[in-house]
Design an enzyme around this catalytic site. Structure first.
Site, PDB file in Angstrom:
ATOM      1  N   LYS A 295      -0.750  -8.916 -10.274  1.00 49.58           N
ATOM      2  CA  LYS A 295      -1.633  -8.938  -9.099  1.00 49.58           C
ATOM      3  C   LYS A 295      -1.903  -7.488  -8.699  1.00 49.58           C
ATOM      4  O   LYS A 295      -1.080  -6.825  -8.068  1.00 49.58           O
ATOM      5  CB  LYS A 295      -0.989  -9.687  -7.917  1.00 49.58           C
ATOM      6  CG  LYS A 295      -2.046  -9.952  -6.834  1.00 49.58           C
ATOM      7  CD  LYS A 295      -1.542  -9.927  -5.431  1.00 49.58           C
ATOM      8  CE  LYS A 295      -1.346  -8.588  -4.823  1.00 49.58           C
ATOM      9  NZ  LYS A 295      -2.555  -7.834  -4.473  1.00 49.58           N
TER      10      LYS A 295
ATOM     11  N   GLU B  24       5.820   8.103   7.058  1.00 47.02           N
ATOM     12  CA  GLU B  24       5.077   8.535   5.869  1.00 47.02           C
ATOM     13  C   GLU B  24       3.600   8.631   6.273  1.00 47.02           C
ATOM     14  O   GLU B  24       3.029   7.638   6.733  1.00 47.02           O
ATOM     15  CB  GLU B  24       5.242   7.489   4.752  1.00 47.02           C
ATOM     16  CG  GLU B  24       4.555   7.884   3.466  1.00 47.02           C
ATOM     17  CD  GLU B  24       4.591   6.778   2.409  1.00 47.02           C
ATOM     18  OE1 GLU B  24       4.350   5.602   2.760  1.00 47.02           O
ATOM     19  OE2 GLU B  24       4.842   7.103   1.235  1.00 47.02           O
TER      20      GLU B  24
ATOM     21  N   GLU C 210      -5.695  -5.220  -4.200  1.00 42.10           N
ATOM     22  CA  GLU C 210      -7.026  -5.793  -3.940  1.00 42.10           C
ATOM     23  C   GLU C 210      -8.044  -4.709  -3.594  1.00 42.10           C
ATOM     24  O   GLU C 210      -9.230  -4.953  -3.526  1.00 42.10           O
ATOM     25  CB  GLU C 210      -6.941  -6.850  -2.820  1.00 42.10           C
ATOM     26  CG  GLU C 210      -6.541  -6.335  -1.434  1.00 42.10           C
ATOM     27  CD  GLU C 210      -5.024  -6.162  -1.255  1.00 42.10           C
ATOM     28  OE1 GLU C 210      -4.305  -6.055  -2.258  1.00 42.10           O
ATOM     29  OE2 GLU C 210      -4.585  -6.115  -0.088  1.00 42.10           O
ATOM     30  N   ARG C 211      -7.550  -3.462  -3.388  1.00 38.48           N
ATOM     31  CA  ARG C 211      -8.476  -2.377  -3.042  1.00 38.48           C
ATOM     32  C   ARG C 211      -8.991  -1.646  -4.277  1.00 38.48           C
ATOM     33  O   ARG C 211      -9.990  -0.954  -4.215  1.00 38.48           O
ATOM     34  CB  ARG C 211      -7.782  -1.399  -2.099  1.00 38.48           C
ATOM     35  CG  ARG C 211      -7.373  -2.095  -0.807  1.00 38.48           C
ATOM     36  CD  ARG C 211      -6.984  -1.137   0.242  1.00 38.48           C
ATOM     37  NE  ARG C 211      -5.553  -0.890   0.238  1.00 38.48           N
ATOM     38  CZ  ARG C 211      -4.947  -0.146   1.148  1.00 38.48           C
ATOM     39  NH1 ARG C 211      -5.660   0.428   2.096  1.00 38.48           N
ATOM     40  NH2 ARG C 211      -3.660   0.041   1.105  1.00 38.48           N
TER      41      ARG C 211
ATOM     42  N   PHE D 209      -2.508   0.790  -4.217  1.00 42.48           N
ATOM     43  CA  PHE D 209      -3.861   1.326  -4.457  1.00 42.48           C
ATOM     44  C   PHE D 209      -3.849   2.723  -5.062  1.00 42.48           C
ATOM     45  O   PHE D 209      -4.844   3.183  -5.603  1.00 42.48           O
ATOM     46  CB  PHE D 209      -4.663   1.356  -3.134  1.00 42.48           C
ATOM     47  CG  PHE D 209      -4.337   2.536  -2.262  1.00 42.48           C
ATOM     48  CD1 PHE D 209      -4.943   3.778  -2.474  1.00 42.48           C
ATOM     49  CD2 PHE D 209      -3.405   2.442  -1.241  1.00 42.48           C
ATOM     50  CE1 PHE D 209      -4.625   4.876  -1.691  1.00 42.48           C
ATOM     51  CE2 PHE D 209      -3.069   3.531  -0.461  1.00 42.48           C
ATOM     52  CZ  PHE D 209      -3.686   4.754  -0.686  1.00 42.48           C
TER      53      PHE D 209
ATOM     54  N   CYS E 236       2.963   8.926  -4.212  1.00 38.57           N
ATOM     55  CA  CYS E 236       4.307   8.634  -3.695  1.00 38.57           C
ATOM     56  C   CYS E 236       5.225   9.823  -3.890  1.00 38.57           C
ATOM     57  O   CYS E 236       6.247   9.935  -3.247  1.00 38.57           O
ATOM     58  CB  CYS E 236       4.886   7.424  -4.400  1.00 38.57           C
ATOM     59  SG  CYS E 236       4.990   7.679  -6.169  1.00 38.57           S
TER      60      CYS E 236
HETATM   61  P1  NAD Z   1       0.891  -1.769   0.235  1.00 39.91           P
HETATM   62  O1  NAD Z   1       2.330  -2.098   0.451  1.00 39.91           O
HETATM   63  O2  NAD Z   1      -0.041  -1.898   1.370  1.00 39.91           O
HETATM   64  O3  NAD Z   1       0.296  -2.684  -0.944  1.00 39.91           O
HETATM   65  C1  NAD Z   1       0.971  -2.837  -2.170  1.00 39.91           C
HETATM   66  C2  NAD Z   1       0.803  -4.262  -2.655  1.00 39.91           C
HETATM   67  O4  NAD Z   1       1.458  -5.158  -1.755  1.00 39.91           O
HETATM   68  C3  NAD Z   1      -0.650  -4.701  -2.753  1.00 39.91           C
HETATM   69  O5  NAD Z   1      -0.839  -5.374  -3.968  1.00 39.91           O
HETATM   70  C4  NAD Z   1      -0.841  -5.598  -1.536  1.00 39.91           C
HETATM   71  O6  NAD Z   1      -1.727  -6.657  -1.783  1.00 39.91           O
HETATM   72  C5  NAD Z   1       0.549  -6.118  -1.244  1.00 39.91           C
HETATM   73  N1  NAD Z   1       0.826  -6.260   0.193  1.00 39.91           N
HETATM   74  C6  NAD Z   1       0.462  -5.411   1.169  1.00 39.91           C
HETATM   75  N2  NAD Z   1       0.916  -5.852   2.362  1.00 39.91           N
HETATM   76  C7  NAD Z   1       1.579  -6.984   2.127  1.00 39.91           C
HETATM   77  C8  NAD Z   1       2.291  -7.903   2.966  1.00 39.91           C
HETATM   78  N3  NAD Z   1       2.387  -7.732   4.271  1.00 39.91           N
HETATM   79  N4  NAD Z   1       2.863  -8.973   2.403  1.00 39.91           N
HETATM   80  C9  NAD Z   1       2.784  -9.155   1.077  1.00 39.91           C
HETATM   81  N5  NAD Z   1       2.110  -8.330   0.243  1.00 39.91           N
HETATM   82  C10 NAD Z   1       1.527  -7.254   0.751  1.00 39.91           C
HETATM   83  O7  NAD Z   1       0.864  -0.288  -0.391  1.00 39.91           O
HETATM   84  P2  NAD Z   1      -0.405   0.616  -0.659  1.00 39.91           P
HETATM   85  O8  NAD Z   1      -0.961   1.073   0.650  1.00 39.91           O
HETATM   86  O9  NAD Z   1      -1.310  -0.040  -1.625  1.00 39.91           O
HETATM   87  O10 NAD Z   1       0.276   1.853  -1.392  1.00 39.91           O
HETATM   88  C11 NAD Z   1       0.798   2.971  -0.716  1.00 39.91           C
HETATM   89  C12 NAD Z   1       2.304   2.887  -0.579  1.00 39.91           C
HETATM   90  O11 NAD Z   1       2.895   2.754  -1.876  1.00 39.91           O
HETATM   91  C13 NAD Z   1       2.922   4.145   0.012  1.00 39.91           C
HETATM   92  O12 NAD Z   1       3.903   3.778   0.929  1.00 39.91           O
HETATM   93  C14 NAD Z   1       3.530   4.849  -1.193  1.00 39.91           C
HETATM   94  O13 NAD Z   1       4.616   5.706  -0.894  1.00 39.91           O
HETATM   95  C15 NAD Z   1       3.968   3.686  -1.998  1.00 39.91           C
HETATM   96  N6  NAD Z   1       4.136   4.028  -3.391  1.00 39.91           N
HETATM   97  C16 NAD Z   1       5.409   4.155  -3.857  1.00 39.91           C
HETATM   98  C17 NAD Z   1       5.625   4.518  -5.171  1.00 39.91           C
HETATM   99  C18 NAD Z   1       7.017   4.672  -5.694  1.00 39.91           C
HETATM  100  O14 NAD Z   1       7.188   4.672  -6.908  1.00 39.91           O
HETATM  101  N7  NAD Z   1       8.017   4.785  -4.828  1.00 39.91           N
HETATM  102  C19 NAD Z   1       4.531   4.739  -6.025  1.00 39.91           C
HETATM  103  C20 NAD Z   1       3.238   4.583  -5.518  1.00 39.91           C
HETATM  104  C21 NAD Z   1       3.062   4.222  -4.187  1.00 39.91           C
END
Ligand code: NAD
Length: 521
Positions: free
Chosen positions: A196, A405, A199-200, A172, A304
């Site tokens: 994909k 985090e 969804e937020r 997101f 991130c």
């Molecule tokens: P998230 O993991 O909740 O969601 C990311 C994606 O995964 C979404 O599309 C979601 O639908 C899917 N998803 C979520 N939970 C899932 C599950 N249990 N099973 C399968 N799919 C699932 O992450 P977020 O809250 O949207 O983003 C924040 C996180 O992303 C933070 O931890 C941040 O550090 C990380 N991030 C990392 C980088 C990097 O380059 N290292 C960059 C941006 C964000």
């Protein structure tokens, strides 16, 4: 950008939303070049985090719809792969121009759905645009290798060929930059794609897809499905998908890596972070404190690469009161307000989680020298998920506020007596995404860059996100997979090497049958 301009922009661009369907304002799927209404019975609300107003409803795509998206990508692949690399690059170049032209519109969508300030949202688009710019050069990036005359009349050369259908799953926090890390380079290399989005925050991806189609990306080359866990598992399991790019949290990232690779796919998975700033006493004080304040609290800490932990070495810890003064001055309000420094965090649940983690720090002995939990915002945004800048000092590595985090506007401050001690502390943290050292000593900076076990290092520079001719290189628990995003490794991720050994002779003389392993030489 004024709030009025934002709202006009939004009126102009919401044509992928239904106005007449029973569900007003719904987000479409993109299948085979058409924006289509999902037949799903399950829809998720996308809310403006500054107001809780429902912006749109996003479908949990049905299995049939997801299959149709992959089938469209599969069907489009042969012709797209055979489209000349120059023509693919021209389409990406058109796309680059369209994104640049419409940057304010994309930024307005991001602010509405994600909450970050408009200038920050423009930065989100711009950092993605840079990757699109780089992808315009795809012919040079895809060049193989040649060696002539490995034997008489025999040459060896290699091609980097596209894989087929690739997929991307995005978080997101960067609604434009991260999708733009993925599909433009993948399709420039000749692959087709299923995205994909989070969804937020689906709006930026949908608008960027509209621009891609306007730029000339043919039907089926880029497809978009929506949903959460089931859509992700579908991508991990579908045999036609050859590679998955993921950016997001650790739990989902590990799950996708394990499930995807078990099914024989390439996976690149960028995950969570705890990024440390090391503040040496010889650093330029004002510049360092300005940089730290911006990198800890900008985007409400939801980057991130946010600097979320500060290690004050020696005397530099006396600077903390001045850091607090800077953080206090930041204005917390809706990101579309011109004077906003920090917008809301993404959801009420995120706000609650951040509050709870601040409390664990206090309970475990940290001092809360700036508490943003009861931050005051203008009346019309009272329902928003706002958390003000928060600073915890006297934090030790065993505390939960350090080991987890937080992903909010919270800076945890630790102390070290020496640079060696700071490096040891940071290398003991499980995450290796980004870090920055602030110093006026070349020797200290050199030692730090050499010894620190973190993917991206800034020297007197916070948030060192590499430009796309390099790669985004998190390490340890912040990354798992075969190749990093963008740069040379990004092209390697989206291509496979084919090696050809050719023997062109200008005579017709038999050399006889040999059953030995052929030896060239
Ligand atoms: P998230 O993991 O909740 O969601 C990311 C994606 O995964 C979404 O599309 C979601 O639908 C899917 N998803 C979520 N939970 C899932 C599950 N249990 N099973 C399968 N799919 C699932 O992450 P977020 O809250 O949207 O983003 C924040 C996180 O992303 C933070 O931890 C941040 O550090 C990380 N991030 C990392 C980088 C990097 O380059 N290292 C960059 C941006 C964000």
């Amino acid at each position: 950008l004024s709030a009025k301009l934002v709202s006009n922009n939004l009126k102009n661009i919401r044509f992928f939303h239904s106005t007449s369907a029973s569900l007003a304002n719904t987000t479409k799927l993109l299948i085979n070049g058409k924006f289509v209404e999902s037949k799903s019975k399950e829809w998720l609300d996308v809310t403006n985090p500054a107001t809780q107003e429902v912006v749109t409803k996003v479908p949990v795509a049905t299995l049939e719809e997801m299959n149709a998206a992959v089938a469209a990508a599969q069907a489009a692949f042969p012709a797209w792969r055979d489209t000349s690399v120059s023509n693919r690059a021209r389409i990406i170049s058109n796309y680059r121009a369209l994104i640049q032209k419409n940057m304010d519109k994309v930024a307005a969508i991001i602010t509405q759905e994600q909450g970050k300030t408009l200038p920050d949202a423009k930065g989100d688009v711009f950092r993605g645009l840079e990757v699109v710019e780089h992808a315009c050069n795809v012919a040079s990036l895809m060049m193989g290798e040649t060696v002539e005359n490995v034997s008489k009349n025999v040459d060896i050369y290699s091609y980097n060929q596209p894989l087929g259908v690739c997929a991307g799953i995005t978080p997101f926090n960067f609604p434009a930059m991260i999708p733009l890390w993925m599909f433009p380079l993948a399709i420039a290399c000749g692959n087709t794609y299923v995205l994909k989005p989070s969804e937020r925050v689906p709006g930026a991806s949908m608008y960027l897809a509209e621009l891609a189609i306007e730029a000339g990306v043919p039907a089926g080359v880029l497809n978009i499905i929506h949903g959460a866990k089931d859509a992700v598992n579908f991508i991990c399991d579908d045999p036609a998908i050859r590679a998955i790019s993921f950016v997001g949290g650790e739990a989902a990232g590990k799950h996708i890596h394990d499930r995807g690779t078990k099914n024989g796919k390439r996976v690149q998975s960028n995950m969570a972070a705890k990024n440390h700033a090391t503040i040496m006493p010889d650093a330029s004080k004002d510049r360092t404190l300005d940089a730290l304040t911006g990198a800890a609290f900008g985007a409400s800490g939801q980057r991130c690469m946010a600097l979320s932990a500060a290690v004050f070495v020696g005397e530099s810890q006396n600077w903390i009161p001045e850091l607090v003064e800077r953080a206090k001055k930041l204005k917390v309000t809706c990101g579309a307000q011109p004077d906003s420094d920090l917008g809301p965090v993404i959801s009420p649940a995120a706000k609650e989680r951040i509050h709870a983690l601040i409390q664990t720090g206090i309970d475990e002995g940290a001092k809360c020298v700036l508490d943003g939990r009861n931050v005051q915002v203008p009346e019309q945004f009272k329902k928003g998920n706002f958390v003000g800048p928060t600073i915890l000092t006297e934090v030790t590595p065993n505390m939960k506020c350090y080991t987890e985090e937080i992903f909010g506007p919270v800076l945890v401050c630790l102390k070290a007596d020496t640079l060696d001690e700071a490096i040891k502390l940071i290398n003991n943290n499980p995450y290796g995404n980004g870090t920055a050292i602030f110093t006026s000593s070349g020797a200290a900076a050199r030692k730090y860059q050499h010894e620190i076990d973190v993917g991206q290092v800034g020297i007197n520079l916070p948030i060192p996100v590499p430009l796309p001719f390099f790669s985004f290189t998190g390490s340890r628990r912040s990354f798992v997979g075969s190749n990093h995003f963008y740069g040379k490794t990004g092209v390697q991720f989206y291509t496979q090497i084919k090696t050809i050994t050719s023997n062109w002779r200008d005579d017709d003389i038999s050399t006889g049958v040999s059953t030995h392993m052929p030896i060239l030489g």
